[in-house]
Design a protein around this motif. Structure first.
Motif, PDB file in Angstrom:
ATOM      1  N   GLY A   1      62.043 -23.732   7.451  1.00 38.26           N
ATOM      2  CA  GLY A   1      60.677 -23.427   7.033  1.00 38.26           C
ATOM      3  C   GLY A   1      59.647 -23.510   8.141  1.00 38.26           C
ATOM      4  N   TRP A   2      60.105 -23.829   9.332  1.00 38.83           N
ATOM      5  CA  TRP A   2      59.197 -23.798  10.479  1.00 38.83           C
ATOM      6  C   TRP A   2      59.651 -22.711  11.443  1.00 38.83           C
ATOM      7  N   ALA A   3      58.686 -22.037  12.092  1.00 37.13           N
ATOM      8  CA  ALA A   3      59.040 -21.087  13.145  1.00 37.13           C
ATOM      9  C   ALA A   3      59.241 -21.828  14.457  1.00 37.13           C
ATOM     10  N   VAL A   4      58.484 -22.927  14.625  1.00 38.23           N
ATOM     11  CA  VAL A   4      58.670 -23.807  15.791  1.00 38.23           C
ATOM     12  C   VAL A   4      58.823 -25.220  15.250  1.00 38.23           C
ATOM     13  N   PRO A   5      59.563 -26.077  15.950  1.00 37.12           N
ATOM     14  CA  PRO A   5      59.775 -27.432  15.419  1.00 37.12           C
ATOM     15  C   PRO A   5      58.456 -28.180  15.253  1.00 37.12           C
ATOM     16  N   PRO A   6      58.380 -29.049  14.241  1.00 36.78           N
ATOM     17  CA  PRO A   6      57.151 -29.824  14.025  1.00 36.78           C
ATOM     18  C   PRO A   6      56.966 -30.864  15.128  1.00 36.78           C
ATOM     19  N   SER A   7      55.720 -31.266  15.340  1.00 39.62           N
ATOM     20  CA  SER A   7      55.437 -32.347  16.295  1.00 39.62           C
ATOM     21  C   SER A   7      55.777 -33.689  15.637  1.00 39.62           C
ATOM     22  N   GLN A   8      55.793 -34.736  16.458  1.00 36.08           N
ATOM     23  CA  GLN A   8      56.050 -36.071  15.877  1.00 36.08           C
ATOM     24  C   GLN A   8      54.939 -36.439  14.885  1.00 36.08           C
ATOM     25  N   ALA A   9      53.707 -36.022  15.175  1.00 34.74           N
ATOM     26  CA  ALA A   9      52.598 -36.323  14.248  1.00 34.74           C
ATOM     27  C   ALA A   9      52.818 -35.631  12.910  1.00 34.74           C
ATOM     28  N   GLU A  10      53.303 -34.386  12.958  1.00 38.15           N
ATOM     29  CA  GLU A  10      53.574 -33.658  11.707  1.00 38.15           C
ATOM     30  C   GLU A  10      54.726 -34.295  10.934  1.00 38.15           C
ATOM     31  N   VAL A  11      55.736 -34.761  11.668  1.00 44.17           N
ATOM     32  CA  VAL A  11      56.869 -35.436  11.008  1.00 44.17           C
ATOM     33  C   VAL A  11      56.381 -36.725  10.343  1.00 44.17           C
ATOM     34  N   ARG A  12      55.537 -37.466  11.051  1.00 42.41           N
ATOM     35  CA  ARG A  12      55.000 -38.730  10.501  1.00 42.41           C
ATOM     36  C   ARG A  12      54.209 -38.455   9.221  1.00 42.41           C
ATOM     37  N   GLU A  13      53.389 -37.422   9.262  1.00 43.20           N
ATOM     38  CA  GLU A  13      52.566 -37.078   8.099  1.00 43.20           C
ATOM     39  C   GLU A  13      53.451 -36.673   6.910  1.00 43.20           C
ATOM     40  N   LEU A  14      54.476 -35.894   7.203  1.00 45.34           N
ATOM     41  CA  LEU A  14      55.386 -35.449   6.142  1.00 45.34           C
ATOM     42  C   LEU A  14      56.117 -36.639   5.522  1.00 45.34           C
ATOM     43  N   LEU A  15      56.683 -37.498   6.379  1.00 43.38           N
ATOM     44  CA  LEU A  15      57.433 -38.655   5.863  1.00 43.38           C
ATOM     45  C   LEU A  15      56.515 -39.572   5.058  1.00 43.38           C
ATOM     46  N   THR A  16      55.287 -39.742   5.541  1.00 43.04           N
ATOM     47  CA  THR A  16      54.345 -40.616   4.840  1.00 43.04           C
ATOM     48  C   THR A  16      54.045 -40.066   3.450  1.00 43.04           C
ATOM     49  N   THR A  17      53.798 -38.768   3.362  1.00 51.60           N
ATOM     50  CA  THR A  17      53.519 -38.157   2.052  1.00 51.60           C
ATOM     51  C   THR A  17      54.693 -38.364   1.105  1.00 51.60           C
ATOM     52  N   VAL A  18      55.901 -38.135   1.613  1.00 49.18           N
ATOM     53  CA  VAL A  18      57.074 -38.215   0.732  1.00 49.18           C
ATOM     54  C   VAL A  18      57.328 -39.670   0.314  1.00 49.18           C
TER      55      VAL A  18
END
Ligand SMILES: CC(C)(COP(=O)(O)OP(=O)(O)OC[C@H]1O[C@@H](n2cnc3c(N)ncnc32)[C@H](O)[C@@H]1OP(=O)(O)O)[C@@H](O)C(=O)NCCC(=O)NCCS
Length: 206
Positions: free
Chosen positions: A35-52
């Motif tokens: 679902g990404w065209a380019v890999p997510p940044s660490q900040a985006e990964v942190r935000e995603l994990l936090t939401t979940v």
């Protein structure tokens, strides 16, 4: 190789997981359909994990990870970065989550997203174990219909989901855009209001 599945429910665990999950998601740069065209940044990964993980506390979501002992991984890990060992010597060998739909009229249902296993660990039952675990946790949380979407060329993932009872309910032709390339978006659903319909599986990591 031994594999342990764990549901992440404590937000305090997120920070330690971020670099490892980020590393797994780097597989996007070698073509993985996440679902990404380019890999997510660490900040985006942190935000995603936090939401979940915050969602997990209120039956809004569930995050499953797989830890593997790294003693007998066969073959190279492909072009992807090999996972780094965690403090206890295991490696993060898989991840996946589901999230309840935000739309009020879709609230009984959830979407399964981003099941990913690093290249060197694929084909050993980890993806199946994570997906089965997520289906079980969605059922336990009272989710009625679990949906997912996959890229039409992702035959391995689609085969896995079908063996767990997911059915195709739609397909958007040439919808997924990766640069100038276009792929079908395949829509799958598993109705958890019915008895477990899977055809096979339950064998666990091998
Ligand atoms: C899809 C993915 C999660 C599967 O994880 P995995 O650990 O390799 O899968 P498993 O070993 O549990 O195999 C599960 C099923 O996948 C399919 N599969 C696995 N290896 C396969 C191969 N080489 N060829 C075709 N199908 C294969 C089979 O249906 C298999 O069922 P089986 O258990 O009856 O053999 C993994 O390949 C991956 O991370 N891919 C990149 C990211 C991605 O596409 N995620 C899915 C987004 S929708």
């Amino acid at each position: 190789m031994s594999v342990r599945l764990a549901e992440v429910t404590d937000p305090a665990e997120i920070e330690a997981l971020v670099p490892h999950v980020w590393r797994i998601f780097q597989m996007v740069s070698t073509g993985a359909a996440l679902g990404w065209a380019v890999p997510p940044s660490q900040a985006e990964v942190r935000e995603l994990l936090t939401t979940v993980v915050e969602g997990a506390a209120v039956s809004e979501a569930a995050l499953l990870v797989a830890y593997a002992s790294d003693d007998d991984v066969v073959g190279p890990a492909g072009l992807d970065a090999a996972p780094m060992p965690l403090a206890d010597g295991t490696v993060l060998a898989g991840i996946g989550y589901w999230r309840r739909y935000a739309r009020q009229t879709h609230r009984p249902h959830a979407d399964l997203e981003r099941v990913a296993v690093p290249a060197g660990y694929q084909g050993r039952g980890i993806g199946r174990a994570i997906t089965e675990g997520l289906v079980a946790s969605a059922r336990k949380a009272g989710i009625e219909v679990l949906t997912l979407d996959a890229r039409g060329d992702n035959e391995r993932a689609l085969a896995l989901y079908r063996t767990l009872g997911f059915n195709e309910y739609g397909r958007l032709i040439d919808f997924v855009a990766v640069g100038h390339l276009r792929y079908d978006k395949v829509l799958y659903a598993l109705d958890l209001r019915r008895p477990w319909p899977r055809l096979e599986g339950g064998r666990g990591p091998r």
